[in-house]
Design an enzyme around this catalytic site. Sequence first.
Site, PDB file in Angstrom:
ATOM      1  N   TRP A 167     -22.864  33.531 -18.695  1.00  0.00           N
ATOM      2  CA  TRP A 167     -21.583  33.917 -18.077  1.00  0.00           C
ATOM      3  C   TRP A 167     -20.467  33.721 -19.102  1.00  0.00           C
ATOM      4  CZ3 TRP A 167     -25.249  31.082 -15.211  1.00  0.00           C
ATOM      5  CH2 TRP A 167     -25.808  31.796 -14.140  1.00  0.00           C
ATOM      6  N   HIS A 188     -18.558  34.137 -11.242  1.00  0.00           N
ATOM      7  CA  HIS A 188     -19.358  34.614 -10.116  1.00  0.00           C
ATOM      8  C   HIS A 188     -18.813  33.957  -8.845  1.00  0.00           C
ATOM      9  CE1 HIS A 188     -22.449  31.139 -11.142  1.00  0.00           C
ATOM     10  NE2 HIS A 188     -21.210  30.751 -11.208  1.00  0.00           N
ATOM     11  N   ARG A 214     -15.620  38.383 -16.349  1.00  0.00           N
ATOM     12  CA  ARG A 214     -16.518  37.997 -17.456  1.00  0.00           C
ATOM     13  C   ARG A 214     -15.992  38.560 -18.764  1.00  0.00           C
ATOM     14  NH1 ARG A 214     -22.601  38.222 -14.848  1.00  0.00           N
ATOM     15  NH2 ARG A 214     -21.988  37.097 -12.968  1.00  0.00           N
ATOM     16  N   GLN A 228     -18.192  40.480  -6.377  1.00  0.00           N
ATOM     17  CA  GLN A 228     -19.518  40.073  -5.901  1.00  0.00           C
ATOM     18  C   GLN A 228     -19.419  39.734  -4.417  1.00  0.00           C
ATOM     19  OE1 GLN A 228     -21.051  36.788  -8.238  1.00  0.00           O
ATOM     20  NE2 GLN A 228     -21.894  38.169  -9.779  1.00  0.00           N
ATOM     21  N   VAL A 271     -30.984  28.015  -8.384  1.00  0.00           N
ATOM     22  CA  VAL A 271     -32.001  28.364  -7.375  1.00  0.00           C
ATOM     23  C   VAL A 271     -33.396  28.102  -7.942  1.00  0.00           C
ATOM     24  CG1 VAL A 271     -30.682  30.089  -6.074  1.00  0.00           C
ATOM     25  CG2 VAL A 271     -31.928  30.782  -8.125  1.00  0.00           C
ATOM     26  N   ALA A 325     -29.803  31.604  -1.315  1.00  0.00           N
ATOM     27  CA  ALA A 325     -28.496  32.127  -1.721  1.00  0.00           C
ATOM     28  C   ALA A 325     -28.716  33.426  -2.469  1.00  0.00           C
ATOM     29  CB  ALA A 325     -27.785  31.115  -2.621  1.00  0.00           C
TER      30      ALA A 325
HETATM   31  C1  FA5 Z   1     -24.918  35.836 -10.745  1.00  0.00           C
HETATM   32  O1  FA5 Z   1     -23.723  36.016 -10.975  1.00  0.00           O
HETATM   33  C2  FA5 Z   1     -25.369  34.810  -9.795  1.00  0.00           C
HETATM   34  N1  FA5 Z   1     -24.287  33.990  -9.377  1.00  0.00           N
HETATM   35  C3  FA5 Z   1     -26.047  35.485  -8.600  1.00  0.00           C
HETATM   36  C4  FA5 Z   1     -26.822  34.533  -7.741  1.00  0.00           C
HETATM   37  C5  FA5 Z   1     -26.223  34.030  -6.610  1.00  0.00           C
HETATM   38  C6  FA5 Z   1     -28.121  34.187  -8.062  1.00  0.00           C
HETATM   39  C7  FA5 Z   1     -26.931  33.138  -5.791  1.00  0.00           C
HETATM   40  C8  FA5 Z   1     -28.823  33.328  -7.269  1.00  0.00           C
HETATM   41  C9  FA5 Z   1     -28.239  32.816  -6.140  1.00  0.00           C
HETATM   42  P1  FA5 Z   1     -25.647  37.869 -12.155  1.00  0.00           P
HETATM   43  O2  FA5 Z   1     -24.925  37.505 -13.376  1.00  0.00           O
HETATM   44  O3  FA5 Z   1     -26.960  38.534 -12.337  1.00  0.00           O
HETATM   45  O4  FA5 Z   1     -25.856  36.652 -11.217  1.00  0.00           O
HETATM   46  O5  FA5 Z   1     -24.715  38.830 -11.286  1.00  0.00           O
HETATM   47  C10 FA5 Z   1     -25.066  39.199  -9.989  1.00  0.00           C
HETATM   48  C11 FA5 Z   1     -24.752  40.672  -9.759  1.00  0.00           C
HETATM   49  O6  FA5 Z   1     -23.408  40.939 -10.076  1.00  0.00           O
HETATM   50  C12 FA5 Z   1     -25.541  41.605 -10.657  1.00  0.00           C
HETATM   51  O7  FA5 Z   1     -26.801  41.879 -10.117  1.00  0.00           O
HETATM   52  C13 FA5 Z   1     -24.677  42.825 -10.682  1.00  0.00           C
HETATM   53  O8  FA5 Z   1     -24.891  43.590  -9.524  1.00  0.00           O
HETATM   54  C14 FA5 Z   1     -23.294  42.243 -10.613  1.00  0.00           C
HETATM   55  N2  FA5 Z   1     -22.713  42.149 -11.943  1.00  0.00           N
HETATM   56  C15 FA5 Z   1     -22.952  41.223 -12.882  1.00  0.00           C
HETATM   57  N3  FA5 Z   1     -22.240  41.451 -13.985  1.00  0.00           N
HETATM   58  C16 FA5 Z   1     -21.507  42.559 -13.741  1.00  0.00           C
HETATM   59  C17 FA5 Z   1     -20.550  43.309 -14.493  1.00  0.00           C
HETATM   60  N4  FA5 Z   1     -20.176  42.955 -15.704  1.00  0.00           N
HETATM   61  N5  FA5 Z   1     -20.004  44.410 -13.935  1.00  0.00           N
HETATM   62  C18 FA5 Z   1     -20.350  44.780 -12.673  1.00  0.00           C
HETATM   63  N6  FA5 Z   1     -21.244  44.109 -11.914  1.00  0.00           N
HETATM   64  C19 FA5 Z   1     -21.822  43.013 -12.428  1.00  0.00           C
END
Ligand code: FA5
Length: 357
Positions: A167, A188, A214, A228, A271, A325
């Site tokens: 992140w 997030h 980000r 999100q 998780v 979650a």
């Molecule tokens: C997370 O941010 C974790 N907090 C998710 C999580 C929550 C996991 C609870 C387990 C339990 P990740 O970085 O993969 O995970 O982001 C989650 C989702 O956010 C991605 O699958 C995507 O759909 C969206 N996302 C992530 N980065 C971006 C971005 N730069 N632009 C648009 N959508 C994004």
Amino acid sequence: MSSGTESSGADTANSPLSVEEIKVAALAALTVAGSEAVLDEWRVSYLGRKSDLTNVLRSISSLPADDRKAVGASANLLRASLEEALAEKTQELRGAAGSVADALDVTLPGRRRRRGGLHPTTQTIRELTDAFGAMGFQVAEGPEVEWERYNFDALNIPAEHPARDSWDTFWLESPDGEGRSDMLLRTHTSPMQARIMEKADPPIRVVIPGRCFRYEATDATHEWHFFQLEGLAVDKGITFADMKGTLFEFARRIFGPDRKVRFRVDFFPFVEPGAEMAIDCFKCNGQGCSLCKGTGWIEIMGAGMVHPSVLRNVGYDPEVYTGFAFGMGVERIAMLRHGIDDVRQFAAGDLRFLSQF
Ligand code: FA5
């Protein structure tokens, strides 16, 4: 008007008003005149044939020779200035009425009013919260500027943990301007897991929509700020099967029965076990294209069973309670729903794009 009417006629014959008295009375009456009809009465009273002023002018010949010139001059001057004041007042009253009439040109074509609408991200958030609401989830919101403690530490990501690199973070400057502070723009919505569990006792079923940030390069599926929707369910006896059932039901409600859903193992420090959920790419129908980077799938969320350390951090006993979650990208969902092939459209502020929804 009454003063003008009273001062003319029988009284006048007994004690004629002076030019100065006529002037004072006439101007006072003119000031309060509010319509053209009243102005006409005023004209008759102060400038008409039977008016005091006309009487003064008519009686000049009977005045002593020495007075004639002065009285004649001042009476004529008053007549001229009263005529001018009347013209001005008439203009003023017509102007006030005319401005309303001018403003309304019934021959002009109507002006179309543009109607505002909800942003596609807002619409998607509402669809998502409705879908989860129907499954018993409440909705909560939290801060976009977050403490490092909630964004990372409470989620089992201590300082120096390599997972922090996943992140890329916008840090807030420290108050003394020396380096970064312990505050950041949340990367997030997961910090809300800890915030909610700190405050409430199980059972918990909640979804949390919100903006995330980000510090990363953008492309068709990555923005530096996006939304999100976090989900959290904690109770006695919650299993991985409950999570899969909930998320499959969500996918069916949002994408219909025909879209394919894929679960794969993934790692998130908060998780265990962790998973990633993807939907088959709408653009190539799973064949592989530039949007899905040749994989045929678009990742929409991370998910998993809440890590025992996270439960312990908020004072829950992981021997008693379990939970799941998930965190999904709202724009990614909207892209799949509407066939949008570039996430950067959402924040570009282009009405040609936005007005389609
Ligand atoms: C997370 O941010 C974790 N907090 C998710 C999580 C929550 C996991 C609870 C387990 C339990 P990740 O970085 O993969 O995970 O982001 C989650 C989702 O956010 C991605 O699958 C995507 O759909 C969206 N996302 C992530 N980065 C971006 C971005 N730069 N632009 C648009 N959508 C994004």
